[in-house]
Design an enzyme around this catalytic site. Structure first.
Site, PDB file in Angstrom:
ATOM      1  CG  ASP A 107      -8.134  43.518  -2.517  1.00 28.42           C
ATOM      2  OD1 ASP A 107      -7.933  42.164  -2.037  1.00 28.42           O
ATOM      3  OD2 ASP A 107      -7.850  44.389  -1.791  1.00 28.42           O
TER       4      ASP A 107
HETATM    5  C1  BGC Z   1      -6.605  42.251   1.062  1.00 22.90           C
HETATM    6  C2  BGC Z   1      -5.481  42.017   0.108  1.00 22.90           C
HETATM    7  C3  BGC Z   1      -5.129  40.703   0.417  1.00 22.90           C
HETATM    8  C4  BGC Z   1      -6.452  39.902  -0.018  1.00 22.90           C
HETATM    9  C5  BGC Z   1      -6.222  38.258  -0.029  1.00 22.90           C
HETATM   10  C6  BGC Z   1      -7.945  41.635   0.663  1.00 22.90           C
HETATM   11  O1  BGC Z   1      -8.849  41.822   1.771  1.00 22.90           O
HETATM   12  O2  BGC Z   1      -6.988  43.787   0.657  1.00 22.90           O
HETATM   13  O3  BGC Z   1      -4.352  42.873   0.453  1.00 22.90           O
HETATM   14  O4  BGC Z   1      -4.140  40.268  -0.321  1.00 22.90           O
HETATM   15  O5  BGC Z   1      -7.541  40.099   0.785  1.00 22.90           O
HETATM   16  O6  BGC Z   1      -6.209  37.924   1.533  1.00 22.90           O
END
Ligand code: BGC
Length: 657
Positions: free
Chosen positions: A221
C-alpha cells in the site's frame, strides 16, 4: 522483453521499487512499465493545475462497492468491471487499484463503502466477477488490502490479532475466491497482522501464492513499507510510491548480505512478469462504449442495488400525488454522495437533482434544502419545510453521510445520523404520515431513533452520479427494487461484537472470531434492525420444491420461486448451510450460494445452486486443513438470513480437502 538474468543487481534493486507515485520502474526507458490508478468506484487520476496544485480529473462515478454488493448480481459486478476497464483503456491506465475485499467486521470502519460485505462468500464472488470484467477487457486489477484491515483507526500501527482458523474462514476467503479470476496483483495493507507488518507478512503471502494459486505481483500500500529489505524477503514485489530512503537502505542491506540473490530475483522476476502480462492483456483492446453509455450503466447498476428496507404501502408513488422533498442530499453537490480518500471520484456529470427527476416523471414536486449534513442551525429555521411536508401527499426526506463522515484514514464516530438529520425526519414525519426516508450512506446506520415513525425507507447508498435517476425510478416504480443488504443494520453499535472486543492504542483483538455480522446475530439471537440479505420488492415471491442431492464432489440444490404478484421483479435467493452436530464451534448458518433471477408477473423460475464440499468444511486447527465432518447438514434457502423459506438435509461422509 528482458528477463531477470539480463538485468544487473542494481537494476533489479531499482525495479522492485516503484517510479514516482503511479508507475513501475522502467530503468530509463530500458523496460516497458505500467501505470496504476485508484479505484474502486471510478477512475481517480490527478493532474497539476497551472498554479502547481494537484487536482482530480473528472471521471464516471459508479456506485460504491457497498451498493454494487447490494445488487447480489455477478452480472452487475462484471459489467461495472468492464466499464471501469474502458475508462482505464481510454486514459492509459494498465492496473486499477481495486477492488477492496476486506470484511466489514465493524460497521464504523471508515472504508466500508469501498468494501463488499460482512460475508466472505458474497464479497469473494462479487469481486471475482468484477475482476473478470476488468481483466477480460484488457486492464489488470490490484485486490486490496491484504489483510485483516478492518478498521482505519491508527491504521499504520494497529495489529489485527486474529487466529488462523478465523483468517482462513473469514478474512482470507474473499482473497481466495477472487484469486480464481487470476488477478495480476494484490496490495498489502497498512496494519500489522498478529504483530507483523502486512508488508512483511510472509506467512500470508505464502498462503496467497501456495494455497490460493496467486501468480501475480504484490504491491505495497502507498507508504506501507517500513523496511524494504524485510518486505522483499517476505515476497513483497513492488514498493509504492518510490521512497528514496527506503531504496538506499535496501541497496546497503543487499551489499551487507541481508537480502539474497534468490530473494531479489524472485521479486524482480514477478515485476517483469506483471508488466509483460498487462501489456499482453491489453493488446488489441479498445473501449467499445462511450462515457455517456457507461454513465447509463452506472445508473442501471445503482438502481439494481438500491434496497427497499421498509415499505408500509406508501411506495411506489401513485400517479397524481404531490411530493415534497427535503434535505441537501436530494440536490447533491459533487463529493456529497461518496466516501472520502483514495476512492473518491470527481464526478463527470454534476447535475444531481432528485426533485427534478421526479418532476420529469410527472409528479408535482416541491423542494426545500432545509438542512445540511451536519449543521444543526439549518434545521432550526426549517419551519417552511415542516409546513410543506404537512401539505403534500408524500414527504421524502433525503439523509445520509458522505465524505465528511465516511472516509479513509478514520472511522465513523457513531452509527447514527447527525442529529439535525434525525430531527428533520422526526419533525416532518410528525406532520405527514406518508414519510419516506431515502438514505445516502456508504454503510449501516442506526435507524432506531426514527424508523418506526416513517412508512418507508429506501437505502440508496453512495449511488454515484446517476443516483438521482436511479432513486427516482425506484420511488416511482419504474424499476422494481431488487437490492438486498450485503451487511446487517444492527439495532445499535452496542450490539456489534467488534465494538465490544479488546482494542488499545496498538492492538485490536479479534476475539469475536468467526462471529462476524449475521453469523453472530443469528447464533446468539441478537435482534437487528434489518438483517443481512434483507430487501423488499413491489412484487411478492413464494419459494417451493427444494431438493439437495449429492452428486460426487458437489451438492446440487434446486428450488422454484414464483412471482405471486402482478408486478415483474427480481428475486435474490440465498442458500445457507448449517452443520447439525458440529464437533467444533460453527456459527448457526453461513451463506454458501445465491442466485438472482428476473421473474415476470405470475411467473416461475427454477433456481439451481451447486455447493462444492468446501461449502460444508471448516478449517481444522487440529490438522491445519479443511475438513468436512461426517454427519448431517441442513440446507437453508431464504429471502434473507432471517427469512428462511425452505429446508433440506444432506448427509456427508468425513472428507479432508
Ligand atoms: C490506500 C489505497 C490506495 C493508495 C493509492 C492508499 O492510501 O490505502 O487503497 O490504492 O493509497 O492511492
Amino acid at each position: 522483453m528482458k528477463t531477470v538474468k539480463e538485468l544487473s543487481t542494481e537494476e533489479k534493486l531499482r525495479l522492485i521499487c516503484g517510479k514516482g507515485r503511479w508507475h513501475t520502474e522502467d530503468l530509463g526507458g530500458k523496460l516497458p512499465n505500467v501505470m496504476v490508478a485508484d479505484g474502486p468506484v471510478g477512475l481517480r487520476m490527478e493532474r497539476k493545475t497551472e498554479d502547481g496544485k494537484t487536482e482530480a480529473i473528472p471521471a464516471v462515478a459508479y456506485p460504491a462497492i457497498q451498493l454494487l454488493a447490494n445488487t447480489w448480481s455477478t452480472e452487475c459486478a462484471r459489467q461495472m468491471g468492464k466499464c471501469l476497464a474502458e475508462d482505464c483503456l481510454e486514459r492509459g491506465v494498465d492496473i486499477l487499484l481495486a477492488p477492496g475485499v476486506n470484511i466489514k467486521r465493524d460497521p464504523l470502519n471508515g472504508r466500508n463503502f469501498e468494501y463488499f460485505s460482512e460475508d466472505p462468500y458474497l464479497a469473494g464472488t462479487m469481486a471475482e466477477s468484477y475482476i473478470g470484467g476488468l481483466q477480460s477487457h484488457g486492464v489488470g486489477v490490484c485486490i486490496k488490502h491484504f489483510c485483516a484491515n478492518n478498521s482505519e483507526y491508527d491504521r499504520l500501527h494497529q495489529t489485527s490479532d486474529v487466529d488462523e482458523r478465523t483468517l482462513r474462514e473469514i478474512y482470507y476467503v474473499p482473497f481466495e475466491i477472487a484469486c480464481k479470476a487470476k488477478p495480476v496483483s494484490v496490495m498489502c495493507s497498512y496494519n500489522r497482522v498478529n504483530g507483523t507488518y502486512a508488508a512483511e507478512y510472509k506467512k500470508g503471502f505464502d498462503v496467497l501464492r501456495g494455497d490460493f494459486g496467486f501468480d501475480g505481483a504484490i504491491f505495497s500500500d502507498w507508504d506501507a513499507v517500513r523496511d524494504r529489505t524485510a518486505s522483499a524477503k517476505a515476497g513483497l514485489d513492488i514498493e509504492m510510491p518510490f521512497n528514496e530512503g527506503n531504496y538506499e537502505k535496501l541497496v546497503a542491506d543487499y551489499r551487507a548480505g541481508k537480502l539474497s540473490d534468490e530473494e531479489l530475483d524472485a521479486c524482480a522476476e514477478r515485476v517483469l512478469n506483471l508488466v509483460a502480462r498487462c501489456k499482453e492483456m491489453r493488446k488489441g483492446k479498445k473501449a467499445s462504449s462511450t462515457e455517456k453509455e457507461r454513465r447509463r450503466e452506472a445508473m442501471r447498476i445503482a438502481s439494481e442495488g438500491i434496497v427497499l428496507l421498509k415499505n408500509e404501502g406508501v411506495l411506489p408513488l401513485a400517479e397524481g400525488q404531490s411530493v415534497f422533498v427535503c434535505g441537501s442530499f436530494a440536490k447533491a453537490t459533487p463529493y456529497m454522495i461518496s466516501g472520502g480518500g483514495s476512492a473518491c471520484v470527481r464526478w463527470e456529470e454534476e447535475n444531481f437533482d432528485l426533485p427534478e427527476k421526479l418532476a420529469a416523471r410527472g409528479f408535482a414536486v416541491d423542494y426545500e434544502k432545509a438542512f445540511l449534513v451536519n449543521d444543526t442551525g439549518a434545521w432550526q429555521n426549517a419551519r417552511t419545510a415542516v409546513l410543506k411536508a404537512g401539505r403534500s401527499d408524500v414527504n421524502i426526506v433525503c439523509v445520509g453521510t458522505g465524505v465528511g463522515i465516511e472516509y479513509e484514514d478514520g472511522d465513523r464516530k457513531t452509527l447514527r445520523l447527525p442529529a439535525v438529520q434525525e430531527r428533520a425526519i422526526l419533525d416532518t414525519a410528525a406532520q405527514n404520515p406518508n414519510t419516506v426516508v431515502v438514505l445516502f450512506a456508504g454503510s449501516a446506520i442506526d435507524v432506531s431513533a426514527w424508523v418506526d415513525r416513517v412508512k418507508a425507507v429506501v437505502y440508496a447508498g453512495f449511488t454515484g452520479e446517476g443516483g438521482d435517476e436511479a432513486v427516482a425510478d425506484i420511488l416511482t416504480g419504474k424499476v422494481n427494487p431488487s437490492g438486498k443488504l450485503s451487511e446487517t443494520f444492527p439495532l445499535s453499535i452496542e450490539d456489534v461484537p467488534a465494538a465490544n472486543t479488546y482494542k488499545c492504542a496498538g492492538v485490536t483483538r479479534y476475539q469475536d472470531g468467526l462471529d462476524v455480522g449475521y453469523r453472530y446475530y443469528d447464533t446468539y439471537e441478537v435482534p437487528v434492525a434489518f438483517p443481512f440479505g434483507h430487501g423488499l420488492s413491489y412484487a411478492s415471491f413464494a419459494y417451493s420444491g427444494l431438493t439437495a442431492v449429492r452428486e460426487g464432489d458437489i451438492v446440487k440444490v434446486t428450488f422454484e420461486v414464483e412471482n405471486t404478484s402482478g408486478a415483474a421483479g427480481k428475486e435474490v435467493a440465498q442458500v445457507y448451510v448449517r452443520e447439525c452436530a458440529p464437533l467444533v464451534y460453527r456459527p448457526l448458518k453461513e451463506l454458501k450460494g445465491y442466485a438472482k433471477a428476473a421473474i415476470g408477473a405470475g411467473g416461475r423460475k427454477k433456481y439451481c445452486v451447486e455447493l462444492p464440499m468446501r461449502a460444508f468444511a471448516h478449517w481444522s486447527a487440529a490438522s491445519d486443513r479443511w475438513e468436512v465432518t461426517e454427519g448431517d447438514y441442513e440446507i437453508l434457502v431464504g429471502a434473507s438470513s432471517a427469512d428462511i423459506r425452505l429446508r433440506a438435509k444432506v448427509t456427508l461422509p468425513e472428507i479432508q480437502l
